[in-house]
Design an enzyme around this catalytic site. Structure first.
Site, PDB file in Angstrom:
ATOM      1  N   HIS A  49       0.845  -1.356  -0.008  1.00  0.00           N
ATOM      2  CA  HIS A  49       0.001   0.050  -0.043  1.00  0.00           C
ATOM      3  C   HIS A  49       0.779   1.373  -0.111  1.00  0.00           C
ATOM      4  O   HIS A  49       0.633   2.089  -1.180  1.00  0.00           O
ATOM      5  CB  HIS A  49      -1.113   0.014   0.971  1.00  0.00           C
ATOM      6  CG  HIS A  49      -1.497   1.272   1.466  1.00  0.00           C
ATOM      7  ND1 HIS A  49      -2.700   1.989   0.393  1.00  0.00           N
ATOM      8  CD2 HIS A  49      -1.621   2.035   2.473  1.00  0.00           C
ATOM      9  CE1 HIS A  49      -2.906   3.028   1.056  1.00  0.00           C
ATOM     10  NE2 HIS A  49      -2.484   3.361   2.206  1.00  0.00           N
ATOM     11  N   HIS A  73       3.819   6.967   5.534  1.00  0.00           N
ATOM     12  CA  HIS A  73       2.416   7.690   5.663  1.00  0.00           C
ATOM     13  C   HIS A  73       1.590   6.979   6.908  1.00  0.00           C
ATOM     14  O   HIS A  73       0.833   7.518   7.568  1.00  0.00           O
ATOM     15  CB  HIS A  73       1.770   8.089   4.666  1.00  0.00           C
ATOM     16  CG  HIS A  73       0.821   7.124   4.009  1.00  0.00           C
ATOM     17  ND1 HIS A  73       1.066   6.145   3.007  1.00  0.00           N
ATOM     18  CD2 HIS A  73      -0.509   6.950   4.279  1.00  0.00           C
ATOM     19  CE1 HIS A  73       0.162   5.288   2.789  1.00  0.00           C
ATOM     20  NE2 HIS A  73      -0.775   5.724   3.430  1.00  0.00           N
ATOM     21  N   GLU A  77       0.149   5.542  12.148  1.00  0.00           N
ATOM     22  CA  GLU A  77      -1.042   5.218  12.375  1.00  0.00           C
ATOM     23  C   GLU A  77      -1.111   3.694  13.167  1.00  0.00           C
ATOM     24  O   GLU A  77      -1.861   3.525  14.016  1.00  0.00           O
ATOM     25  CB  GLU A  77      -1.897   5.344  11.186  1.00  0.00           C
ATOM     26  CG  GLU A  77      -3.376   4.965  11.180  1.00  0.00           C
ATOM     27  CD  GLU A  77      -4.089   5.822  11.978  1.00  0.00           C
ATOM     28  OE1 GLU A  77      -5.343   5.585  12.171  1.00  0.00           O
ATOM     29  OE2 GLU A  77      -3.436   6.941  12.438  1.00  0.00           O
ATOM     30  N   ASP A  78      -0.394   2.822  12.341  1.00  0.00           N
ATOM     31  CA  ASP A  78      -0.528   1.403  12.638  1.00  0.00           C
ATOM     32  C   ASP A  78       0.647   0.929  13.512  1.00  0.00           C
ATOM     33  O   ASP A  78       0.319  -0.278  13.936  1.00  0.00           O
ATOM     34  CB  ASP A  78      -0.385   0.482  11.344  1.00  0.00           C
ATOM     35  CG  ASP A  78      -1.308   1.098  10.182  1.00  0.00           C
ATOM     36  OD1 ASP A  78      -2.372   1.546  10.700  1.00  0.00           O
ATOM     37  OD2 ASP A  78      -1.079   0.868   9.102  1.00  0.00           O
ATOM     38  N   ASP A 260     -20.756  14.468 -25.468  1.00  0.00           N
ATOM     39  CA  ASP A 260     -19.188  13.973 -25.243  1.00  0.00           C
ATOM     40  C   ASP A 260     -19.053  12.778 -24.459  1.00  0.00           C
ATOM     41  O   ASP A 260     -18.255  12.419 -23.832  1.00  0.00           O
ATOM     42  CB  ASP A 260     -18.668  15.120 -24.199  1.00  0.00           C
ATOM     43  CG  ASP A 260     -19.502  15.494 -23.250  1.00  0.00           C
ATOM     44  OD1 ASP A 260     -20.556  14.979 -22.874  1.00  0.00           O
ATOM     45  OD2 ASP A 260     -18.803  15.976 -22.257  1.00  0.00           O
TER      46      ASP A 260
HETATM   47 MN    MN Z   1      -2.744   4.749   4.083  1.00  0.00          MN
END
Ligand code: MN
Length: 576
Positions: A49, A73, A77-78, A260
């Protein structure tokens, strides 16, 4: 997919120094060991990811800091890691970017339109840096690509959030391609029936149109070359499904009215060639009156530039053309990131210095859009210089523990927050935690803070709070409480208190007698009764009387309000 692919992509726009390559590798190694053993919902290793996100960021042409931050990133968080660790290992800039992305993770959209606009603004305010927004957009794009692996209840919420928050943000930053992709990925989750319907509707017309457009291409090419417009890139482009759906809503769901469905794009080298190409198309086929649009002379608010025209083609089929230069094309697909890529390619300057190159107003149509968001943000140059998004100067956005957004004035405190959430929470506030740390109640809140109020039953607001609260709402409610508290104290101290009652009345014969009668029923001896009529719509009756308790006062006021002709009753405690 590997880190080398990312390094390769990053090196396309500008040659990477060895220490830049090392930095990206180090970020990758750090992320890989942090996510070791973790899996995505799809079952693949988690590290795939951040790799995907970083690749997207590199493709956008962002700098090495942004690419490294993309790799890192989700680390905070994890896993157990903090900003200090980040900073020690990767420096201030990357730590700041990672922190920004982590903060944005806390924003949750729960589904009202009024909330959506606030949330978009807050998103930018919290991000503080355009790079953070772009990393987050790539993060969301990959999460949407793998959304089918998520539990069903989460799918809908995430897809709706993508549609309401992320796609409009991408649009406003002028990143049309990402906006289109995000919407199309969210579409089947948010509107499954409509999506199915559309797929059925569009299948055949779309194929027909693609074939038709392919037939036109060589005709145009030949004619362009006669006019000395060489190397034009001509291709058909199917409209994104969700924007097609939105357009159908405006055209009675009749797909034959959409010109279009597949637009023809002519991409040339210069602006002069754009107009020459327009001339060629109009010479070949008759234009539909009123549908020639010059977004080069008059760009869209988000900076979009192109010439659009719609013509009656062979078999009288109505067809749309979009004509633009390569540069405009890149801008239309990548928006702000395209500008970044350009300056990156042209200069060897550092990131901070490059900010100044950005300030060329001509190139930056998107800034005007951002400016519309907040009129008081007046100097785009300043904004661009730092690439900080600080144009919501007087407002801050903080979050409840559930992720709801609370909009407050700058300098607001947990007490302001508490009253904004609910009067009872304000009244009973006993303490507060900000980002999980206990803090004093006069603490100054900042953008993105997660604020939790600790309430205590029967706790009362303190008059000290009046010294630091910033919102009028909180002030009013505290004052009301303090006043009530004082009154209770006043009554209990003396066993009686002189009160001035003020009655607005529609005067009638016998009114005063009725009022006096009620006061007498309460066994209260009036000290005085006066009336005021001057300059009043309703005359005022003013009664001074000693009253035993607050309870008695309240009962008396209720009773007085029942008297015919009494419109309003208020009171004031008199100091004896
Ligand atoms: Mn992420």
């Amino acid at each position: 997919m590997s880190v080398n692919e990312i390094i390769e992509k990053a090196g396309v726009k500008s040659v990477l120094a060895d220490n830049d390559k090392d930095l990206i590798r180090r970020a990758f190694d750090f992320a890989q060991s942090a996510h070791k053993g973790q899996k995505r919902q799809s079952g693949e290793p988690y590290i795939n990811h951040p790799l995907k996100v970083a690749l997207g960021v590199a493709e956008m042409g962002l700098d090495v800091s942004a690419i490294s931050a993309a790799l890192l990133h989700d680390v905070c968080e994890d896993t157990s890691c903090d900003t200090a660790t980040m900073e020690k290992n990767f420096g201030k800039d990357i730590a700041f970017l990672v922190d920004g992305v982590t903060k944005l993770d806390k924003i949750r959209f729960h589904g009202t339109e009024r909330e959506a606009e606030n949330l978009r603004k807050m998103f930018l305010a919290i991000a503080e840096d355009i790079r953070v927004v772009l990393i987050k957009l790539m993060d969301r794009l990959h999460n949407m690509e793998t959304l089918s692996f998520m539990p069903a209840d989460k799918q809908k919420r995430i897809a709706l959030e993508t549609l309401e928050i992320y796609a409009p943000l991408a649009y406003r930053l002028g990143i049309g391609e990402i906006k289109g992709q995000l919407e199309d990925l969210a579409f089947p989750f948010v509107y499954p029936k409509e999506y199915e319907w559309l797929i059925l509707q569009v299948k055949d017309p779309l194929e027909d149109r693609k074939k038709y457009v392919a037939r036109l291409t060589p005709i145009i090419k030949e004619e362009l070359e006669k006019e000395n417009v060489k190397n034009a890139d001509i291709h058909g482009r199917a409209k994104h499904l969700f924007s097609l759906y939105k357009k159908l809503l405006k055209y009675e769901m009749d797909i034959n009215k959409i010109f279009d469905l597949v637009a023809l794009r002519i991409i040339v080298s210069t602006i002069e060639e754009c107009y020459a190409a327009l001339g060629v198309v109009h010479k070949l086929w008759r234009p539909v009156p009123g549908l020639v649009k010059d977004y080069i002379a008059l760009p869209k608010p988000n900076g979009y530039r192109s010439l659009h025209t719609t013509i009656f083609g062979p078999e009288k089929k109505v067809t749309e053309f979009q004509i633009r230069t390569k540069e405009m094309h890149l801008e239309a697909e990548q928006g702000i990131a395209a500008h970044w890529a350009y300056t990156e390619g042209k200069s060897t300057k550092s990131y901070q210095e490059k900010g100044i190159i950005f300030a060329s107003k001509k190139e930056l149509g998107w800034v005007s859009q951002l400016r519309d968001w907040q009129k008081e943000f007046s100097k785009p140059d300043e904004f661009i210089e730092s690439l900080k998004i600080d144009f919501f100067k007087n407002r801050i956005f903080v979050l409840t523990p559930k992720g709801d957004v609370i909009d407050l004035p700058e300098g607001a405190t947990p007490i302001d927050f508490a009253y904004q959430v609910h009067t009872d929470i304000g009244n009973q506030a006993a303490g507060a935690r900000v980002n999980a740390k206990m803090i004093p109640l006069n603490f100054e809140l900042h953008n993105g803070d997660v604020v939790e109020i600790i309430v205590q039953k029967n706790k009362k607001p303190s008059s000290d709070w009046l010294e630091f609260v910033k919102t009028a709402g909180a002030r009013k409610k505290i004052q009301a409480h303090v006043r009530q508290f004082r009154e209770v104290a006043a009554f209990s101290q003396k066993g009686g208190q002189v009160v001035e009652l003020r009655l607005s009345v529609r005067d009638r014969i016998g009114l005063l007698k009725d009022v006096s009668g009620i006061v007498a029923d309460f066994k209260i001896n009036m000290k005085s009764v006066t009336s005021e009529t001057k300059n009043r719509v309703y005359p005022l009756i003013i009664i001074n009387a000693p009253i035993k308790s607050r309870n008695q006062l309240e009962k008396l006021m209720v009773k007085l309000k029942t008297v015919k002709g009494v419109e309003e009753v208020s009171y004031k405690l008199l100091t004896s």
